[in-house]
Scaffold this active site. Structure first.
Site, PDB file in Angstrom:
ATOM      1  N   GLN A  53      -2.391 -25.589 -53.383  1.00  0.00           N
ATOM      2  CA  GLN A  53      -1.738 -24.294 -53.674  1.00  0.00           C
ATOM      3  C   GLN A  53      -0.983 -24.398 -54.993  1.00  0.00           C
ATOM      4  OE1 GLN A  53       2.099 -23.821 -52.809  1.00  0.00           O
ATOM      5  NE2 GLN A  53       1.852 -22.172 -54.316  1.00  0.00           N
ATOM      6  N   LYS A  91      -3.291 -16.006 -52.136  1.00  0.00           N
ATOM      7  CA  LYS A  91      -2.358 -15.970 -50.991  1.00  0.00           C
ATOM      8  C   LYS A  91      -1.197 -15.023 -51.283  1.00  0.00           C
ATOM      9  CE  LYS A  91       0.564 -19.091 -48.198  1.00  0.00           C
ATOM     10  NZ  LYS A  91       1.953 -18.918 -48.581  1.00  0.00           N
ATOM     11  N   HIS A 150       4.486 -14.642 -46.748  1.00  0.00           N
ATOM     12  CA  HIS A 150       5.257 -15.874 -46.952  1.00  0.00           C
ATOM     13  C   HIS A 150       6.174 -16.133 -45.749  1.00  0.00           C
ATOM     14  CE1 HIS A 150       5.824 -18.349 -50.760  1.00  0.00           C
ATOM     15  NE2 HIS A 150       6.695 -18.945 -49.970  1.00  0.00           N
ATOM     16  N   ASP A 186      -1.587 -15.373 -42.302  1.00  0.00           N
ATOM     17  CA  ASP A 186      -0.452 -16.145 -41.791  1.00  0.00           C
ATOM     18  C   ASP A 186       0.760 -15.251 -41.663  1.00  0.00           C
ATOM     19  OD1 ASP A 186       1.142 -16.089 -44.152  1.00  0.00           O
ATOM     20  OD2 ASP A 186       0.461 -18.045 -44.826  1.00  0.00           O
ATOM     21  N   ILE A 222       2.641 -16.611 -36.699  1.00  0.00           N
ATOM     22  CA  ILE A 222       1.791 -17.216 -35.656  1.00  0.00           C
ATOM     23  C   ILE A 222       2.619 -18.258 -34.893  1.00  0.00           C
ATOM     24  CG2 ILE A 222      -0.241 -18.668 -35.216  1.00  0.00           C
ATOM     25  CD1 ILE A 222      -1.281 -16.127 -36.298  1.00  0.00           C
ATOM     26  N   ARG A 223       2.757 -18.061 -33.610  1.00  0.00           N
ATOM     27  CA  ARG A 223       3.558 -18.972 -32.783  1.00  0.00           C
ATOM     28  C   ARG A 223       2.773 -19.548 -31.604  1.00  0.00           C
ATOM     29  NH1 ARG A 223       5.932 -18.448 -36.856  1.00  0.00           N
ATOM     30  NH2 ARG A 223       7.836 -17.293 -37.219  1.00  0.00           N
ATOM     31  N   GLY A 261       3.003 -22.278 -40.731  1.00  0.00           N
ATOM     32  CA  GLY A 261       3.979 -22.896 -41.627  1.00  0.00           C
ATOM     33  C   GLY A 261       5.140 -23.522 -40.877  1.00  0.00           C
ATOM     34  N   ARG A 262       5.957 -22.672 -40.259  1.00  0.00           N
ATOM     35  CA  ARG A 262       7.171 -23.199 -39.622  1.00  0.00           C
ATOM     36  C   ARG A 262       6.861 -24.117 -38.434  1.00  0.00           C
ATOM     37  NH1 ARG A 262       8.491 -18.039 -41.045  1.00  0.00           N
ATOM     38  NH2 ARG A 262      10.382 -17.709 -42.267  1.00  0.00           N
TER      39      ARG A 262
HETATM   40  C1  LIG Z   1       9.978 -24.125 -45.410  1.00  0.00           C
HETATM   41  C2  LIG Z   1       8.855 -23.315 -46.004  1.00  0.00           C
HETATM   42  C3  LIG Z   1       8.428 -23.579 -47.303  1.00  0.00           C
HETATM   43  C4  LIG Z   1       7.369 -22.841 -47.848  1.00  0.00           C
HETATM   44  N1  LIG Z   1       6.899 -23.170 -49.101  1.00  0.00           N
HETATM   45  C5  LIG Z   1       5.787 -22.549 -49.567  1.00  0.00           C
HETATM   46  C6  LIG Z   1       5.177 -22.980 -50.789  1.00  0.00           C
HETATM   47  O1  LIG Z   1       5.622 -23.924 -51.423  1.00  0.00           O
HETATM   48  N2  LIG Z   1       4.081 -22.313 -51.217  1.00  0.00           N
HETATM   49  C7  LIG Z   1       3.534 -21.253 -50.516  1.00  0.00           C
HETATM   50  O2  LIG Z   1       2.523 -20.674 -50.934  1.00  0.00           O
HETATM   51  N3  LIG Z   1       4.077 -20.853 -49.354  1.00  0.00           N
HETATM   52  C8  LIG Z   1       5.168 -21.476 -48.855  1.00  0.00           C
HETATM   53  N4  LIG Z   1       5.689 -21.100 -47.647  1.00  0.00           N
HETATM   54  C9  LIG Z   1       5.018 -20.037 -46.860  1.00  0.00           C
HETATM   55  C10 LIG Z   1       3.938 -20.629 -45.967  1.00  0.00           C
HETATM   56  O3  LIG Z   1       2.863 -21.117 -46.731  1.00  0.00           O
HETATM   57  C11 LIG Z   1       3.385 -19.569 -44.991  1.00  0.00           C
HETATM   58  O4  LIG Z   1       2.955 -18.445 -45.708  1.00  0.00           O
HETATM   59  C12 LIG Z   1       4.396 -19.143 -43.935  1.00  0.00           C
HETATM   60  O5  LIG Z   1       5.212 -20.220 -43.532  1.00  0.00           O
HETATM   61  C13 LIG Z   1       3.665 -18.579 -42.729  1.00  0.00           C
HETATM   62  O6  LIG Z   1       4.544 -18.085 -41.784  1.00  0.00           O
HETATM   63  P1  LIG Z   1       5.057 -18.907 -40.494  1.00  0.00           P
HETATM   64  O7  LIG Z   1       6.080 -19.864 -40.990  1.00  0.00           O
HETATM   65  O8  LIG Z   1       5.629 -17.834 -39.649  1.00  0.00           O
HETATM   66  O9  LIG Z   1       3.858 -19.606 -39.893  1.00  0.00           O
HETATM   67  C14 LIG Z   1       6.753 -21.810 -47.093  1.00  0.00           C
HETATM   68  C15 LIG Z   1       7.194 -21.554 -45.789  1.00  0.00           C
HETATM   69  C16 LIG Z   1       8.230 -22.298 -45.240  1.00  0.00           C
HETATM   70  C17 LIG Z   1       8.660 -22.011 -43.819  1.00  0.00           C
END
Ligand SMILES: Cc1cc2nc3c(=O)[nH]c(=O)nc-3n(C[C@H](O)[C@H](O)[C@H](O)COP(=O)(O)O)c2cc1C
Length: 409
Positions: A138, A267, A291, A322, A325-326, A345-346
Site C-alpha cells: 500500500q 483504496k 479507512h 473494508d 467487519i467484525r 484492520g482493527r
Molecule cells: C491502527 C490503524 C492504522 C491504519 N493505517 C493505515 C495505513 O497505514 N494505510 C491504509 O491504507 N489504511 C490504514 N488503516 C485503515 C485500514 O487499512 C482499514 O481500511 C480499516 O482498518 C478497516 O476497518 P476495520 O478496522 O473496521 O476493519 C489503518 C487502520 C487502523 C485501525
C-alpha cells in the site's frame, strides 16, 4: 518473532470474538496505544454507521439444507486465497507488539491469504517481503511524488504481487481521542516525555518490557531513503497536515499504472464517480473503504456505498470492502452485496496486542470458523453462490414484508 508462552495461549483461548480481542488489547496496551487502534475521527459518526449498516442487514436463510463442507476459497486478481478475508494495511503495528507487521504478514500467510503491507510499517517493505506468500504493497505519497515513486519501485523490486493506492488520507483524520491522549507517536526519550508517559504505561509492564527491548520503534523505516536528511520519518508525520497530500492523486495513479505491471487497486473509494475514474485510469480493482471511520467523519458506511458501485463497475473491476467487519457473518453480508473479499484492520491489530503473531492467527481462525458456520446455517454451499437474495435490509423494509410470521402472532 516472539515465542508464544503458556500465558498467551491461555489468554487467546478466552478470545472468541472481536469484543473479546478488543478487551484483551485494552488490558495489554497503554491507553494511548489502545485508543490509537480503536478510535475513529471527530464524532465517530462513520465508525458507528459502518457497524449499523451490518446490523441493518438480516439474512434470508434456506432451511433444510445440509452443507457439509462450505467452500470459502476464492481468488483476488488471480491469486488463490483460502478464504475471502485479507489483512488490511495498518500503520504503527510495531508499537503494539514487536512482531508487528511481520507477525501479521506471517499469520496471513499461515491462513493462506494476502497481507496488504502499509507504507507506514514498523519494518521495511523489504523485510516484510521476506515473509513467504503473496503480499500487496500500500503506497502513500508522503507529501512528495518522488518519495512515492521510490516506494513503488522498491515494492516492485521486492516482489509484491499488487499495488494499493490509498486515496482518502490527503491529511490525517482528526482523531480527538489521540489528541486527548497526547498520542503524537514521536515519543522521543527526553525528560519531559518520561515524566509525561510513566503514569500512562506503568500498569502495562509486559508492553513496556517488549517495547523497550524492541528499541522503541517510532520511526517509519520505509522513509529512510526519501527524506532530505536521509533519516526515517516519525510516524507522527502522517498525522499532520502538510503542504502536499500524503495520498496519491489521480496523476500519481496514472503514473502508477504506467509503471506497475501487476494489479493496481485503489483504496478509499466511496462513490460511483471515483470508481469510474479508477476504471478509466486502468485500475484492476478498488477497495470500498472509509479507512475504518478514521478519516472523513460523515463518509458513508461502506456496506451502504457498495451496491451502487457494484452496479456501476462490478463487471470490470474486482471490488473489495473494508471498514466495520467484525464477524464471519459480516463477510457473508459484504459478499452477498457484491464484494469479492474483505479486509480486516482493527481485529488483527487487537489479536496482535493479545498474543503477537499467534494472536493474529487466532482471530483469523475465529473468523474462518464463523464464516463456515454462517454458510452452513444459511444453507449456502459456496461463497460464490452468495448474492443479494441471501440478505434483507431491515432498515428500509417494513416488518410486515420481511417477517410476516412475527406480525401475525
Ligand atoms: C491502527 C490503524 C492504522 C491504519 N493505517 C493505515 C495505513 O497505514 N494505510 C491504509 O491504507 N489504511 C490504514 N488503516 C485503515 C485500514 O487499512 C482499514 O481500511 C480499516 O482498518 C478497516 O476497518 P476495520 O478496522 O473496521 O476493519 C489503518 C487502520 C487502523 C485501525
Amino acid at each position: 518473532m516472539l515465542r508464544t508462552t503458556a500465558l498467551t495461549r491461555r489468554r487467546l483461548a478466552g478470545v472468541l470474538n472481536y469484543e473479546d480481542a478488543r478487551r484483551a488489547a485494552k488490558r495489554a496496551l497503554p491507553k494511548s496505544i489502545y485508543q490509537y487502534i480503536d478510535a475513529g475521527s471527530e464524532d465517530e459518526l462513520t465508525l458507528g454507521w459502518n457497524r449499523q449498516a451490518f446490523t441493518d442487514l438480516s439474512f434470508a436463510p434456506r432451511g433444510a439444507v445440509w452443507v457439509p463442507d462450505p467452500k470459502l476459497a476464492t481468488t483476488v486478481f488471480g491469486i488463490p486465497i483460502s478464504m475471502p478475508i485479507m489483512t488490511a494495511p495498518c500503520g504503527g503495528m510495531r508499537l503494539i507488539h514487536p512482531d508487528g507487521d511481520l507477525g501479521i504478514a506471517q499469520a496471513a500467510h499461515e491462513a493462506e491469504t494476502i497481507h496488504v503491507s502499509t507504507s507506514a510499517s514498523g519494518f521495511s517493505l523489504e523485510e516484510i517481503a521476506q515473509v513467504p506468500g503473496p503480499k500487496f504493497f500500500q503506497a502513500y505519497r508522503f507529501s512528495n511524488q518522488e518519495a512515492m515513486k521510490s516506494l513503488v519501485r522498491r515494492a516492485d523490486a521486492a516482489g509484491y504481487a499488487g499495488l494499493v493506492a490509498t486515496i482518502d488520507t490527503s491529511v490525517g483524520g482528526n482523531r480527538e481521542r489521540d489528541f486527548r491522549n497526547g498520542f503524537s507517536y514521536n515519543m522521543r526519550i527526553n525528560l519531559q516525555n518520561v515524566v509525561r508517559m510513566t503514569p500512562r504505561v506503568i500498569g502495562h509492564p509486559g508492553w513496556v518490557y517488549r517495547f523497550t527491548r524492541d528499541g522503541m520503534p517510532f520511526k517509519l523505516p520505509n522513509t529512510a531513503d526519501i527524506t532530505p536528511d536521509g533519516k526515517p520519518m516519525e510516524l507522527s508525520a502522517l498525522t499532520r497536515t502538510g503542504a502536499e497530500s500524503h495520498s496519491p492523486d489521480w496523476d500519481d495513479i496514472a503514473w502508477m499504472r504506467a509503471n506497475w505491471a501487476g494489479p493496481l487497486i485503489i483504496k478509499g473509494v466511496l462513490t460511483v464517480a471515483d470508481a469510474q475514474r479508477a476504471r478509466s485510469l486502468g485500475a484492476d480493482g478498488i477497495i470500498v473503504s472509509n479507512h475504518g471511520g478514521r478519516q472523513l467523519d460523515g463518509a458513508p458506511a461502506t456496506l451502504r456505498a457498495l451496491p451502487r458501485i457494484v452496479d456501476a463497475v462490478g463487471n470490470d473491476l474486482e471490488i473489495i470492502l473494508d471498514s466495520g467487519i467484525r464477524r464471519g457473518a459480516d463477510v457473508v453480508k459484504a459478499l452477498s452485496l457484491g464484494a469479492r473479499a474483505v479486509l480486516v484492520g482493527r481485529y488483527p491489530a487487537f489479536g496482535l496486542a493479545a498474543g503477537g503473531t499467534a494472536g493474529v492467527s487466532h482471530v483469523l481462525e475465529r473468523m474462518r470458523i464463523e464464516l463456515i458456520r454462517t454458510l452452513q446455517l444459511l444453507g449456502c454451499h459456496d461463497i460464490h453462490d452468495l448474492d443479494a437474495s441471501w440478505v434483507t435490509d431491515r432498515s428500509t423494509r417494513p416488518l410486515s414484508e420481511t417477517e410476516p410470521e412475527l406480525v401475525q402472532r
